[in-house]
Design a protein around this motif. Structure first.
Motif, PDB file in Angstrom:
ATOM      1  N   ALA A 705       0.841  -1.199   0.000  1.00  0.00           N
ATOM      2  CA  ALA A 705       0.000   0.000   0.000  1.00  0.00           C
ATOM      3  C   ALA A 705       0.868   1.238   0.000  1.00  0.00           C
ATOM      4  O   ALA A 705       2.024   1.202   0.416  1.00  0.00           O
ATOM      5  N   PHE A 706       0.300   2.360  -0.507  1.00  0.00           N
ATOM      6  CA  PHE A 706       1.041   3.623  -0.570  1.00  0.00           C
ATOM      7  C   PHE A 706       0.297   4.717   0.168  1.00  0.00           C
ATOM      8  O   PHE A 706      -0.930   4.836   0.059  1.00  0.00           O
ATOM      9  N   GLY A 707       1.053   5.530   0.923  1.00  0.00           N
ATOM     10  CA  GLY A 707       0.467   6.676   1.607  1.00  0.00           C
ATOM     11  C   GLY A 707       0.178   7.816   0.638  1.00  0.00           C
ATOM     12  O   GLY A 707       0.456   7.709  -0.560  1.00  0.00           O
ATOM     13  N   ASP A 708      -0.344   8.932   1.171  1.00  0.00           N
ATOM     14  CA  ASP A 708      -0.759  10.052   0.314  1.00  0.00           C
ATOM     15  C   ASP A 708       0.384  10.613  -0.527  1.00  0.00           C
ATOM     16  O   ASP A 708       0.239  10.808  -1.730  1.00  0.00           O
ATOM     17  N   ASP A 709       1.531  10.901   0.113  1.00  0.00           N
ATOM     18  CA  ASP A 709       2.657  11.479  -0.621  1.00  0.00           C
ATOM     19  C   ASP A 709       3.160  10.521  -1.690  1.00  0.00           C
ATOM     20  O   ASP A 709       3.464  10.922  -2.818  1.00  0.00           O
ATOM     21  N   ALA A 710       3.252   9.254  -1.310  1.00  0.00           N
ATOM     22  CA  ALA A 710       3.752   8.259  -2.257  1.00  0.00           C
ATOM     23  C   ALA A 710       2.804   8.148  -3.447  1.00  0.00           C
ATOM     24  O   ALA A 710       3.237   8.078  -4.600  1.00  0.00           O
ATOM     25  N   LEU A 712       0.685  10.456  -4.499  1.00  0.00           N
ATOM     26  CA  LEU A 712       0.774  11.700  -5.277  1.00  0.00           C
ATOM     27  C   LEU A 712       1.955  11.623  -6.246  1.00  0.00           C
ATOM     28  O   LEU A 712       1.847  11.954  -7.437  1.00  0.00           O
ATOM     29  N   LEU A 713       3.085  11.172  -5.729  1.00  0.00           N
ATOM     30  CA  LEU A 713       4.294  11.086  -6.547  1.00  0.00           C
ATOM     31  C   LEU A 713       4.128  10.061  -7.656  1.00  0.00           C
ATOM     32  O   LEU A 713       4.505  10.294  -8.808  1.00  0.00           O
ATOM     33  N   ARG A 714       3.537   8.924  -7.317  1.00  0.00           N
ATOM     34  CA  ARG A 714       3.375   7.863  -8.314  1.00  0.00           C
ATOM     35  C   ARG A 714       2.409   8.303  -9.409  1.00  0.00           C
ATOM     36  O   ARG A 714       2.616   8.020 -10.587  1.00  0.00           O
ATOM     37  N   LYS A 715       1.358   9.034  -9.013  1.00  0.00           N
ATOM     38  CA  LYS A 715       0.411   9.530 -10.013  1.00  0.00           C
ATOM     39  C   LYS A 715       1.101  10.532 -10.944  1.00  0.00           C
ATOM     40  O   LYS A 715       0.878  10.529 -12.154  1.00  0.00           O
ATOM     41  N   ALA A 716       1.935  11.383 -10.348  1.00  0.00           N
ATOM     42  CA  ALA A 716       2.650  12.371 -11.163  1.00  0.00           C
ATOM     43  C   ALA A 716       3.609  11.659 -12.124  1.00  0.00           C
ATOM     44  O   ALA A 716       3.716  12.023 -13.300  1.00  0.00           O
ATOM     45  N   ALA A 717       4.284  10.628 -11.624  1.00  0.00           N
ATOM     46  CA  ALA A 717       5.278   9.915 -12.448  1.00  0.00           C
ATOM     47  C   ALA A 717       4.601   9.200 -13.612  1.00  0.00           C
ATOM     48  O   ALA A 717       5.013   9.328 -14.763  1.00  0.00           O
ATOM     49  N   HIS A 718       3.557   8.462 -13.291  1.00  0.00           N
ATOM     50  CA  HIS A 718       2.905   7.690 -14.352  1.00  0.00           C
ATOM     51  C   HIS A 718       2.079   8.582 -15.275  1.00  0.00           C
ATOM     52  O   HIS A 718       1.937   8.280 -16.459  1.00  0.00           O
ATOM     53  N   GLY A 719       1.557   9.683 -14.715  1.00  0.00           N
ATOM     54  CA  GLY A 719       0.852  10.639 -15.564  1.00  0.00           C
ATOM     55  C   GLY A 719       1.807  11.250 -16.576  1.00  0.00           C
ATOM     56  O   GLY A 719       1.500  11.356 -17.774  1.00  0.00           O
ATOM     57  N   VAL A 750       7.484  16.948  -3.161  1.00  0.00           N
ATOM     58  CA  VAL A 750       7.378  15.755  -2.325  1.00  0.00           C
ATOM     59  C   VAL A 750       8.694  15.503  -1.592  1.00  0.00           C
ATOM     60  O   VAL A 750       8.705  15.186  -0.406  1.00  0.00           O
ATOM     61  N   LEU A 751       9.807  15.710  -2.291  1.00  0.00           N
ATOM     62  CA  LEU A 751      11.100  15.462  -1.660  1.00  0.00           C
ATOM     63  C   LEU A 751      11.366  16.412  -0.504  1.00  0.00           C
ATOM     64  O   LEU A 751      12.032  16.055   0.461  1.00  0.00           O
ATOM     65  N   ALA A 759      16.804   7.363   6.801  1.00  0.00           N
ATOM     66  CA  ALA A 759      16.493   6.120   7.511  1.00  0.00           C
ATOM     67  C   ALA A 759      15.074   6.108   8.075  1.00  0.00           C
ATOM     68  O   ALA A 759      14.447   5.066   8.174  1.00  0.00           O
ATOM     69  N   ASP A 760      14.573   7.324   8.368  1.00  0.00           N
ATOM     70  CA  ASP A 760      13.244   7.389   8.965  1.00  0.00           C
ATOM     71  C   ASP A 760      12.120   7.430   7.936  1.00  0.00           C
ATOM     72  O   ASP A 760      10.951   7.482   8.281  1.00  0.00           O
ATOM     73  N   LEU A 761      12.508   7.481   6.688  1.00  0.00           N
ATOM     74  CA  LEU A 761      11.512   7.644   5.642  1.00  0.00           C
ATOM     75  C   LEU A 761      10.623   6.408   5.563  1.00  0.00           C
ATOM     76  O   LEU A 761      11.098   5.290   5.634  1.00  0.00           O
ATOM     77  N   ALA A 762       9.318   6.665   5.387  1.00  0.00           N
ATOM     78  CA  ALA A 762       8.390   5.545   5.244  1.00  0.00           C
ATOM     79  C   ALA A 762       8.807   4.704   4.043  1.00  0.00           C
ATOM     80  O   ALA A 762       9.150   5.258   2.994  1.00  0.00           O
ATOM     81  N   PRO A 763       8.795   3.382   4.176  1.00  0.00           N
ATOM     82  CA  PRO A 763       9.288   2.522   3.089  1.00  0.00           C
ATOM     83  C   PRO A 763       8.503   2.713   1.792  1.00  0.00           C
ATOM     84  O   PRO A 763       9.086   2.663   0.722  1.00  0.00           O
ATOM     85  N   ASP A 764       7.188   2.949   1.897  1.00  0.00           N
ATOM     86  CA  ASP A 764       6.406   3.100   0.674  1.00  0.00           C
ATOM     87  C   ASP A 764       6.800   4.362  -0.070  1.00  0.00           C
ATOM     88  O   ASP A 764       6.897   4.391  -1.292  1.00  0.00           O
ATOM     89  N   LEU A 765       7.098   5.454   0.692  1.00  0.00           N
ATOM     90  CA  LEU A 765       7.493   6.698   0.053  1.00  0.00           C
ATOM     91  C   LEU A 765       8.885   6.550  -0.560  1.00  0.00           C
ATOM     92  O   LEU A 765       9.143   7.002  -1.672  1.00  0.00           O
TER      93      LEU A 765
END
Length: 878
Positions: A705-710, A712-719, A750-751, A759-765
């Motif tokens: 699963a992906f959180g909101d930021d992830a 958003l980024l994935r939608k931007a990338a694939h868009g 997003v970055l 190291a603290d970054l959520a794995p999905d992001l």
RNA sequence: GCUCCAAUAGUCCAAUCGGUAGAGACGAUGCGCUUAGAACGCAUGCGAUGCAGGUUCGAAUCCUGCUUGGAGCACCA
């Protein structure tokens, strides 16, 4: 995180070497993947590449790299259109041999081309001046001669009597030769022609099928071929008035309906009747020699004042034996078109009207526009060429133009004089046969021998190629080949008697009419093509070049391909399935107070409150900013690609060329925008390096699963991936670049948001960041391949990005659950409604009508209609 | 002269089918960072879509007429 700037000067040659060493752009003829042939018009080796070349080859390179990533076996070759006049001019002016000059230029330009980072297959390179190329061209000429596709024909040409050479129209300036200043003569000369007119109808009809060509180019070709349907009419001549008892004048007309509006006949100065009349009339002879001085250019003939000379000859109207028409020699009638003679109907043809107004011959309108009273319909200065009904035309009165054309044709077809009909329906083409003879040294020799006994004898196959001699001198005016002491003296292959070689060489358009086919197997020594290979690799899927070649080069290539088919060298008709015409690179001009031009590099531009101001860098002197024009040496508004690449790198030059202006429109060179491109390169470099750091925390496996930021980024990338993919396919590069920029903006946002150690970054992001950076680098890799390789490397990706497969789009990410529709009342925006994507029309209608703003706008009026455009708009009509 | 193309913000340009005029860039202005500048980051968009008409529920988009700019016109390549 890196603080180092991306260093193009270091990276670009490094990656160019890598590509070269691994030979990744070499395509193999036995590759089993589907083929894609990208070709840019090959350059003339003038010495240095021009910024226009950079644009042309960048456009093609983006497509070639993209199609390679999509899994095609891409053929992307390069060569040299190496014959032509400038080499001879260099020989005359600088005493260098054309061959040496040409090959030196090729070496210099090849080096420049390499510095752009183009994905070219250099293993197929050739120059058209290589005997290994032109020997096949000579063979094909002989094949075409045997097939009746090449012939001798008399042609009228611009002749410079001092330079002893034929001049192009553009070399004739105010009736004088550009170099000698001598008054140019029109001379009739025997020329070799290719019988392109045998294919007039086919070349016209086949345009329909070229649906990946610009409409503009197809239209230009259609007009050039110039098919017109009309009537050939044999006018009787009053033999008492003709010089040698001639009794007939043939004319071609597309307007036989206007026959009763005829006021005069006009014939070309080259018409046999004019020649015969001139022989007995010195004034006419002088008139003819005068009007022949204006040259052969269409624009000059059309804009010159209409002039005529009454020959005293009379023609008889085909429908009235008592109606006599004066026969003029006129400067606007061309021998090359139709029969070289016309009848003039001034009321409905502007040229004819200008003519009668000058010579006081009057006019009679015979077509009256609908709704106009025929009695009051008069023509004074403007001819009427629109629709209407026939008037003043006896048995045609009241008919439409079409009916009248038909009626005239019917009557004249059935009327016999001698044993032939007076009229004959005919299809005429404006297209003329292609004259290929050039009285020049630096071209492909025409492989025939002129024998006093046997006439024209083809050079036997085993004596090909007929090689250009290198020991030539340009001391004397005229064709250096003709002056060579021994070259042309040969024995006749047929009778063994003494004979001489043809010293004319071929038009360089012949060289460029089949080079695209040669690229498919340039190694074949015994034949121009290897048909099995050529038929598989052709047609060129995307051809790219300047619009200046929209007619001649493209039409000649289309003809030549058919001729190659007729002579068994190839099995297709159309060489270019897709055609794209790119715009020019233009630049402002700068002028000093004394009128001299100044180079952009010498000028400093300041932008102040009252616009832009230019001063000379060296002295601070004011400089006038002039018009934006095509880059030219004379106006000094050029930019040197070498300077740009040395300062900013090839990727910046490429990115600039692709941004802003659509590829088919002119692009204005702007230093500010080049700097903008340069800043963007650095921004991408920082972004990718930051993303690499953050992406280190990413799990190898794709998160469930992906959180909101992830997301958003994935939608931007694939868009962006979706839009760039379809944009590149349509060559909408400027829009693709905007989408890449847009994605980059979202990516940066997003970055910046995590702002915490990796190291603290959520794995999905982290995973989404890694995915996004891969997509980003691949998206810009066709445009900025060096930067992309460098990024690919820091990302730890294996291999070269130039060899990576194009990323897969996840379509699920492109689908939204809800959509916002604009609500209009009577076409004016009044509000918005957001509904589920799956919502049905009644539901949308109810939501729209429920809006307060809609109720207010309706003001109690009943709703007459509701128009719903899915995903866009709701319009309530009250 | 003939044939054709184009015109959207200060500038370059987006806007599948006729459906919210604004994606992107350049420039400008302001703010942050900075001794200062460059660089970097953030913010700021009223243009009746060249003009005049027409078609349409609706026009940048289609039609007609203009204006301005550009291209090609046969031996430059």
């Amino acid at each position: 995180m890196t603080s180092e700037r991306y260093n193009a000067r270091d990276a670009e040659p490094r990656w160019q070497r890598q590509w070269d060493e691994q030979a990744i752009f070499v395509s193999k003829n036995d590759d089993s993947r589907p083929k894609y042939y990208v070709l840019e018009m090959f350059p003339y080796p003038s010495g240095r590449i021009h910024i226009g070349h950079v644009r042309n080859y960048t456009l093609g390179d983006v497509l070639a790299r993209f199609m390679r990533a999509k899994g095609f076996n891409v053929l992307h070759p390069m060569g040299w259109d190496a014959f032509g006049l400038p080499a001879e001019n260099a020989a005359i002016e600088r005493k260098v041999a054309p061959k040496a000059w040409t090959y030196d230029n090729i070496a210099a330009m090849k080096k420049q081309l390499r510095s752009i980072g183009l994905s070219l297959d250099w293993s197929r390179e050739f120059a058209t001046c290589d005997p290994s190329y032109y020997k096949h061209q000579q063979k094909m000429f002989l094949d075409m001669l045997a097939a009746g596709l090449a012939e001798r024909e008399k042609r009228k040409l611009n002749w410079d009597p001092v330079d002893m050479t034929v001049l192009a129209n553009e070399q004739v300036i105010d009736g004088r030769g550009w170099r000698s200043g001598a008054v140019v003569e029109q001379r009739e000369m025997s020329q070799w022609v290719f019988k392109i007119t045998k294919y007039s109808q086919e070349l016209l009809s086949a345009l329909e099928g070229l649906d990946r060509w610009p409409d503009k180019v197809r239209l230009m070709q259609r007009n050039w071929i110039g098919r017109s349907e009309g009537l050939l009419i044999r006018f009787a001549l009053d033999a008492a008035t003709t010089p040698a008892g001639e009794n007939e004048l043939k004319i071609f007309t597309t307007r036989p309906d206007t026959l009763f509006g005829a006021k005069f006949m006009a014939i070309s100065a080259d018409h046999p009747l004019a020649q015969a009349a001139a022989a007995k009339n010195p004034d006419l002879a002088e008139f003819i020699s005068d009007i022949k001085k204006i040259g052969t250019a269409q624009s000059i003939i059309d804009t010159a004042e209409k002039q005529g000379f009454d020959t005293g000859i009379h023609a008889v109207h085909p429908f009235d034996p008592s109606w006599k028409l004066p026969v003029y020699v006129a400067n606007f009638v061309l021998m090359e078109y139709g029969t070289g003679a016309i009848f003039g109907c001034p009321a409905h043809d502007q040229r004819d009207l200008d003519f009668v107004n000058k010579y006081g011959l009057g006019n009679t309108p015979v077509v009256c526009p609908e709704g106009q009273d025929p009695k009051s319909f008069v023509i004074t200065d403007t001819a009427y060429d629109g629709d209407g009904r026939m008037i003043n035309s006896r048995f045609l009165d009241g008919m439409t133009i079409e009916q009248a054309k038909d009626e005239v044709a019917r009557r004249l077809e059935n009327e016999l004089r001698g044993n032939a009909p007076v009229g004959e329906r005919q299809v005429n083409f404006r297209l003329r046969d292609w004259g290929i003879s050039r009285q020049r040294y630096w071209g492909c020799p025409i492989p025939v021998i002129h024998c006093p006994k046997c006439d024209v004898v083809p050079v036997p196959d085993d004596q090909l190629p007929v090689v250009l001699p290198e020991d030539v001198s340009f001391d004397k005016p005229g064709n250096a080949l003709d002056h060579h002491p021994t070259w042309k003296h040969v024995t006749c292959p047929k009778c063994g008697g003494s004979a001489s070689r043809e010293t004319d060489t071929m038009d360089t358009f012949v060289d460029s009419s089949w080079y695209f086919a040669r690229f498919t197997d340039p190694w074949n020594e015994t034949a121009p093509t290897t048909p099995a290979v050529a038929n598989r690799m052709l047609p060129v899927d995307q051809y790219i070049g300047g619009v200046e070649h929209a007619i001649l080069h493209l039409l000649y290539s289309r003809f030549f391909t058919r001729a190659m088919k007729a002579t068994g060298h190839i099995a297709l008709d159309e060489p270019f399935a897709g055609m794209f015409t790119q715009g020019m690179v233009v630049h402002e001009t700068y002028q000093k107070a004394d009128g001299s031009w100044v180079q952009p590099a010498e000028v400093k531009i300041d932008v102040g409150g009252n616009g832009r101001r230019a001063t000379l860098l060296a002295t601070g002197e004011d400089v006038t900013i002039g018009a934006i024009e095509k880059m030219s040496k004379s106006k000094k508004n050029t930019v040197d690609p070498d300077d740009i690449i040395a300062t900013y790198g090839a990727d910046v030059a490429r990115w600039f060329m692709l941004s802003d202006s659509p590829p088919d429109r002119d692009v204005i060179w702007s230093d500010e925008r080049v700097q903008g491109a340069s800043r963007f390169v650095q921004r991408l470099w920082r972004l990718v390096n930051d993303a690499v750091e953050l992406g280190k925390a990413a799990p190898a496996a794709r998160p469930a699963a992906f959180g909101d930021d992830a997301l958003l980024l994935r939608k931007a990338a694939h868009g962006a991936l979706d839009k760039v993919t379809s944009g590149v396919e349509r060559l909408h590069f400027n829009v693709c670049l905007a989408h890449i920029r847009e994605f980059t903006n979202t990516f940066s946002e997003v970055l910046q948001r995590p702002g915490q150690p990796a190291a603290d970054l959520a794995p999905d992001l982290a995973w989404a960041i890694r995915e996004a950076s891969q997509i980003l680098v691949q998206l810009f890799s066709p445009m900025m391949p060096h930067l992309a390789e460098e990024c690919w490397q820091v990302m730890g990706q294996p291999g070269l990005v130039s060899e990576a497969n194009w990323p897969q789009i996840e379509r699920d990410l492109l689908v939204e659950d809800s959509v916002t529709l604009v609500v209009q009342v009577n076409g004016k925006k009044r509000g918005e409604v957001t509904v589920a994507t799956a919502a049905q029309n009644p539901e949308i209608e109810a939501a729209a009508l429920a809006l307060d703003a809609v109720k207010l706008a309706l003001d109690g009026k009943p709703v007459r209609k509701v128009i719903i455009v899915p995903k866009r708009i709701v319009n309530v009509v009250g």
